[in-house]
Design a protein around this motif. Structure first.
Motif, mmCIF file in Angstrom:
data_model
loop_
_atom_site.group_PDB
_atom_site.id
_atom_site.type_symbol
_atom_site.label_atom_id
_atom_site.label_comp_id
_atom_site.label_asym_id
_atom_site.label_seq_id
_atom_site.Cartn_x
_atom_site.Cartn_y
_atom_site.Cartn_z
ATOM 1 N N PRO A 327 0.809 -1.218 0.000
ATOM 2 C CA PRO A 327 0.000 0.000 0.000
ATOM 3 C C PRO A 327 0.851 1.280 0.000
ATOM 4 C CG PRO A 327 -0.863 -1.573 1.584
ATOM 5 C CD PRO A 327 0.473 -2.085 1.154
ATOM 6 N N HIS A 328 2.007 1.242 0.680
ATOM 7 C CA HIS A 328 2.896 2.402 0.684
ATOM 8 C C HIS A 328 3.452 2.663 -0.717
ATOM 9 C CE1 HIS A 328 2.707 1.378 4.937
ATOM 10 N NE2 HIS A 328 3.274 2.532 5.239
ATOM 11 N N HIS A 329 3.814 1.596 -1.413
ATOM 12 C CA HIS A 329 4.382 1.757 -2.748
ATOM 13 C C HIS A 329 3.314 2.222 -3.733
ATOM 14 C CE1 HIS A 329 8.147 -0.926 -1.955
ATOM 15 N NE2 HIS A 329 7.899 -0.066 -0.980
ATOM 16 N N VAL A 330 2.091 1.797 -3.508
ATOM 17 C CA VAL A 330 0.975 2.295 -4.320
ATOM 18 C C VAL A 330 0.849 3.806 -4.148
ATOM 19 C CG1 VAL A 330 -1.542 2.337 -4.475
ATOM 20 C CG2 VAL A 330 -0.338 0.145 -4.413
ATOM 21 N N SER A 331 1.025 4.279 -2.910
ATOM 22 C CA SER A 331 0.925 5.725 -2.648
ATOM 23 C C SER A 331 2.033 6.485 -3.361
ATOM 24 C CB SER A 331 0.987 5.994 -1.142
ATOM 25 O OG SER A 331 -0.135 5.437 -0.493
ATOM 26 N N VAL A 332 3.228 5.883 -3.455
ATOM 27 C CA VAL A 332 4.312 6.523 -4.208
ATOM 28 C C VAL A 332 3.923 6.625 -5.677
ATOM 29 C CG1 VAL A 332 6.739 6.353 -4.900
ATOM 30 C CG2 VAL A 332 6.064 5.702 -2.576
ATOM 31 N N TYR A 333 3.347 5.566 -6.207
ATOM 32 C CA TYR A 333 2.905 5.583 -7.601
ATOM 33 C C TYR A 333 1.873 6.690 -7.824
ATOM 34 C CZ TYR A 333 0.952 4.018 -12.072
ATOM 35 O OH TYR A 333 0.522 3.966 -13.382
ATOM 36 N N LYS A 334 0.971 6.860 -6.860
ATOM 37 C CA LYS A 334 -0.123 7.832 -7.016
ATOM 38 C C LYS A 334 0.315 9.272 -6.770
ATOM 39 C CE LYS A 334 -4.349 7.226 -5.941
ATOM 40 N NZ LYS A 334 -5.626 7.040 -5.234
ATOM 41 N N LYS A 336 1.977 11.234 -8.401
ATOM 42 C CA LYS A 336 1.946 12.099 -9.588
ATOM 43 C C LYS A 336 1.239 11.361 -10.714
ATOM 44 C CE LYS A 336 5.860 12.470 -11.922
ATOM 45 N NZ LYS A 336 7.292 12.714 -12.257
ATOM 46 N N ILE A 337 0.872 12.088 -11.752
ATOM 47 C CA ILE A 337 0.239 11.470 -12.920
ATOM 48 C C ILE A 337 1.287 10.666 -13.680
ATOM 49 C CG2 ILE A 337 -0.892 11.941 -15.128
ATOM 50 C CD1 ILE A 337 -2.031 14.495 -13.840
ATOM 51 N N SER A 339 2.470 8.370 -17.079
ATOM 52 C CA SER A 339 2.287 8.142 -18.507
ATOM 53 C C SER A 339 2.745 6.737 -18.862
ATOM 54 C CB SER A 339 3.096 9.167 -19.295
ATOM 55 O OG SER A 339 3.289 8.755 -20.639
ATOM 56 N N TYR A 340 2.271 6.233 -19.995
ATOM 57 C CA TYR A 340 2.737 4.920 -20.459
ATOM 58 C C TYR A 340 4.249 4.927 -20.675
ATOM 59 C CZ TYR A 340 3.143 6.734 -25.255
ATOM 60 O OH TYR A 340 3.515 7.454 -26.370
ATOM 61 N N ARG A 341 4.820 6.135 -20.905
ATOM 62 C CA ARG A 341 6.277 6.244 -21.089
ATOM 63 C C ARG A 341 7.039 5.984 -19.786
ATOM 64 N NH1 ARG A 341 4.383 10.603 -24.303
ATOM 65 N NH2 ARG A 341 4.910 10.374 -26.531
ATOM 66 N N ASP A 342 6.336 6.131 -18.623
ATOM 67 C CA ASP A 342 6.984 5.897 -17.319
ATOM 68 C C ASP A 342 7.108 4.415 -16.990
ATOM 69 O OD1 ASP A 342 7.074 8.668 -16.813
ATOM 70 O OD2 ASP A 342 5.023 8.641 -16.018
ATOM 71 N N GLU A 490 -7.533 2.764 -7.447
ATOM 72 C CA GLU A 490 -7.854 3.540 -8.640
ATOM 73 C C GLU A 490 -6.590 4.072 -9.323
ATOM 74 O OE1 GLU A 490 -10.583 6.514 -7.259
ATOM 75 O OE2 GLU A 490 -12.240 5.093 -7.036
ATOM 76 N N LEU A 491 -5.632 3.167 -9.529
ATOM 77 C CA LEU A 491 -4.386 3.558 -10.197
ATOM 78 C C LEU A 491 -4.635 3.703 -11.700
ATOM 79 C CD1 LEU A 491 -1.714 1.295 -8.456
ATOM 80 C CD2 LEU A 491 -2.652 3.499 -7.741
ATOM 81 N N GLU A 492 -3.896 4.636 -12.283
ATOM 82 C CA GLU A 492 -4.043 4.875 -13.717
ATOM 83 C C GLU A 492 -2.708 5.286 -14.326
ATOM 84 O OE1 GLU A 492 -6.963 7.941 -14.131
ATOM 85 O OE2 GLU A 492 -8.670 6.568 -13.967
ATOM 86 N N TYR A 493 -2.603 5.089 -15.606
ATOM 87 C CA TYR A 493 -1.565 5.734 -16.411
ATOM 88 C C TYR A 493 -2.243 6.207 -17.696
ATOM 89 C CZ TYR A 493 -1.421 1.404 -19.196
ATOM 90 O OH TYR A 493 -1.759 0.340 -19.994
ATOM 91 N N ILE A 494 -1.674 7.210 -18.335
ATOM 92 C CA ILE A 494 -2.241 7.740 -19.569
ATOM 93 C C ILE A 494 -1.607 7.005 -20.738
ATOM 94 C CG2 ILE A 494 -2.647 9.805 -20.951
ATOM 95 C CD1 ILE A 494 -3.998 9.762 -18.163
ATOM 96 N N ASN A 495 -2.421 6.341 -21.543
ATOM 97 C CA ASN A 495 -1.889 5.538 -22.649
ATOM 98 C C ASN A 495 -1.495 6.427 -23.834
ATOM 99 O OD1 ASN A 495 -4.229 6.131 -24.111
ATOM 100 N ND2 ASN A 495 -5.178 4.145 -23.707
#
Length: 632
Positions: A327-334, A336-337, A339-342, A490-495
């Motif tokens: 859950p902590h690592h999920v928060s790091v992911y969240k 910032k926005i 991108s698929y490039r990340d 509700e994790l996302e990346y922009i494709n």
């Protein structure tokens, strides 16, 4: 009624013995047994309602367990018939292939010398075949009768009992009487054990023992057990001084002694270099998390019993010592926005976490309550999943090979589809995740065992299993697929088309926890560690005290190159000093005397080789530095 056995439907008009059911389907009950869920059924059990049974081939491991279980029953009957007011206890995980055990409670606690009458009774029962197998369930001879009754009062199955005089015990595992031929017994240990390994329960008494066909085989078995004890990391630790556990600090809370801290840090340095090579980025996160965080992740509902009690703060916030880092690592992911490039985004953290284990199950470094996990979470697009999984497996393989860790088997850990409490209830998600994981294992051409009911609550996993000196099967490394937490958080990346998509999450435990990995490493090496991670790399021993100054001079040169040395300058005989260095399993033993002083040299031997070699100090330093820096 309808019984499904080995995926074949069988219509039965009335309750039937398992042995008769097997015979009816042309299945040899000397070669196969059946399981109902997670319970192995004795052939004398009665199936009385619709159910699904799994056919299991009898292998050596199951045969050993059956043999030991039968001996356990006979020892329990011997105890019951030898002492008044005695009750036997069914403990968690009390059937194994290594040794036998009997746990019991008495009004007046027994003394070790009183057990001789029990072993005599045990032999008498076997020789005269005094027992009988009956179809009845009498729980009067059990400690905690109500709990035992509720556990084995199964609607679909009637368990048989073994009877001696007026004493009856339920048979809850296959007993293969035609293959039971033991005539000798030896008690190994007489100790205490909490009921179901729960420290809040009563301390019961426990006999550990072994059985054999004859005295020669018995002596061989006892010798093998003694040899296993020598491989136990707790025994090895007595000489190497790696860790300690102080009840004043707390049960299951090990601390690393100076030697252990060095060993751990050298391993950590190597692991982080490997992670850098595979392009992981290191992060750090707090050891605490809010209750809300774990409610969101699902740990609060599915993992609560393994978590420490929550901490209620004055400002009404509830905090928890983290049992997992995801859950902590999920928060790091969240943060910032994305991108698929990340992607793929590979976070690694060697993280402190806490899990509440029953005190009776705590075992040295193997099972603890505070630990540091070599953890990672990788966020990928679906198209990247296979490549990242393969990279994780390759990384783990390289690390385990470096330490020469012997693997017992690979476990494809799947959910139990009938268990809606332990696993997130989404059949389509599970079916997809399990199919994808198995396809990748097949593509890698890996041999694996399917282990139903061993998945994480959020997804299937590949577990790399090893066997400990005590015969425990434990996980050293793991790769887990997770389609659930990205959805819950509700994790996302922009494709590439500018639209949001959900990533897939991979959990990777490189070598599990440092605690468990060091336990495995000590046991598999017998404490003979490679030079690069040995706490003390060189023992320097003067022939007599007049060469102490030369020892100090040589040690300073080695220390300047970051080589860890110990000068053995105590007033003792030379042979005793060498023997002590061997006991400590120090890789190099250097002896300095008049010849070495005059030649600016030293004489050394290794732990593994008694050959004595003289070498110039400079050349020896270069040799050792090369071995250390290149982790040879």
């Amino acid at each position: 009624m309808e019984i499904i056995i080995d995926e074949k439907k069988v219509q039965i008009k009335e309750p039937i013995l398992v042995s008769e059911l097997l015979e009816k389907n042309n299945i040899d009950n000397n070669k196969y047994v059946v399981k109902f869920g997670e319970v192995f059924l004795p052939n004398q059990a009665i199936v009385k309602k619709d159910c699904t049974l799994e056919l299991i081939k009898i292998d050596n491991e199951l045969l050993k367990k059956s043999n030991n279980y039968m001996s356990k029953l006979l020892m329990e009957l011997s105890l019951l018939s030898s002492f008044n007011d005695l009750e036997v206890s069914i403990q968690n995980n009390d059937i194994n292939k290594e040794t036998c055990s009997a746990v019991f409670n008495t009004k007046d606690r027994l003394k070790k010398e009183e057990l001789e009458v029990t072993t005599k009774k045990f032999i008498e029962i076997i020789k005269e075949s005094k027992f009988e197998i009956i179809n009845s369930n009498n729980f009067n001879n059990y400690y905690k009768k109500a709990q035992t009754l509720s556990k084995y009062n199964i609607e679909e199955i009637d368990f048989p009992s073994i009877k001696l005089d007026s004493f009856e015990l339920i048979i809850r595992f296959p007993v293969l009487l035609s293959k039971y031929n033991n005539r000798e017994v030896q008690i190994l240990n007489f100790s205490g054990e909490y009921y179901n390994n729960d420290a809040s329960e009563l301390m019961l008494q426990k006999i550990d023992f072994v059985v054999a066909n004859d005295k020669k085989q018995l002596a061989k078995i006892v010798k093998e057990i003694e040899e296993k004890k020598l491989r136990d990391h707790r025994y090895i630790n007595e000489n190497l001084e790696i860790f300690n556990i102080d009840p004043l600090i707390g049960l299951g809370l090990p601390f690393w002694l100076p030697n252990g801290a060095i060993l751990k840090q050298e391993i950590k340095k190597f692991l982080k270099e490997k992670e850098f090579e595979y392009r992981f980025v290191q992060i750090e996160s707090p050891v605490l998390g809010s209750k809300m965080l774990y409610e969101t992740s699902g740990h609060w509902n599915h993992y609560r019993e393994n978590m420490f009690a929550p901490i209620e703060m004055p400002d009404n916030e509830t905090l928890v010592l983290r049992p997992m880092n995801c859950p902590h690592h999920v928060s790091v992911y969240k943060s910032k926005i994305r991108s698929y490039r990340d992607l793929p985004l590979r976070y690694a953290e060697h993280a402190i976490q806490h899990r509440y284990e029953f005190s009776g199950s705590l075992t040295g470094l193997e099972r603890v309550r505070a630990m540091e996990l070599t953890d990672s979470h990788i966020f990928v697009m679906p198209s990247q999943l296979k490549e990242e999984f393969i990279n994780c497996y390759k990384l783990i393989g390289e690390v385990l090979t470096k330490f020469d860790i012997k693997i017992k088997y690979l476990s494809l850990s799947l959910r139990d589809p009938e268990d809606k409490h332990s696993y997130y209830d989404n059949d389509s998600m599970w079916n997809s995740a399990e199919a994808q994981l198995e396809d990748m294992l097949k593509e890698l051409k890996l041999d694996y065992k399917k282990m139903v009911g061993e998945a994480a609550f959020y997804g299937p996993k590949l577990d790399i299993q090893v066997e400990t000196a005590l015969g425990h099967e434990i996980t050293v490394s793991t790769i887990q697929l997770d389609f659930l937490l990205p959805e819950k958080f509700e994790l996302e990346y922009i494709n590439s088309e500018g639209k949001p998509e959900k990533p897939i999450m991979i959990h990777r435990g490189l070598v599990g926890t440092y605690e468990r990995f060091v336990a495995i490493l000590l046991e598999q090496t017998m404490g003979v560690l490679p030079l690069w991670c040995s706490p003390t790399q060189i023992a320097i021993i003067p022939v007599s005290e007049k060469y102490n100054d030369y020892c100090v001079e040589v040690e300073k040169q080695l220390h300047a190159k970051k080589i860890r040395c110990l000068i053995s300058d105590k007033d003792d005989r030379l042979n005793n000093k060498i023997r002590n260095a061997i006991t400590k399993k120090i890789p190099y033993i250097v002896v300095l005397g008049q010849k070495e002083l005059e030649n600016n040299s030293l004489t050394f031997r290794t732990y593994k080789n008694e050959e004595q070699i003289e070498m110039k100090v400079k050349d020896f330093i270069n040799k050792v530095v090369d071995e250390y820096e290149n982790r040879k």
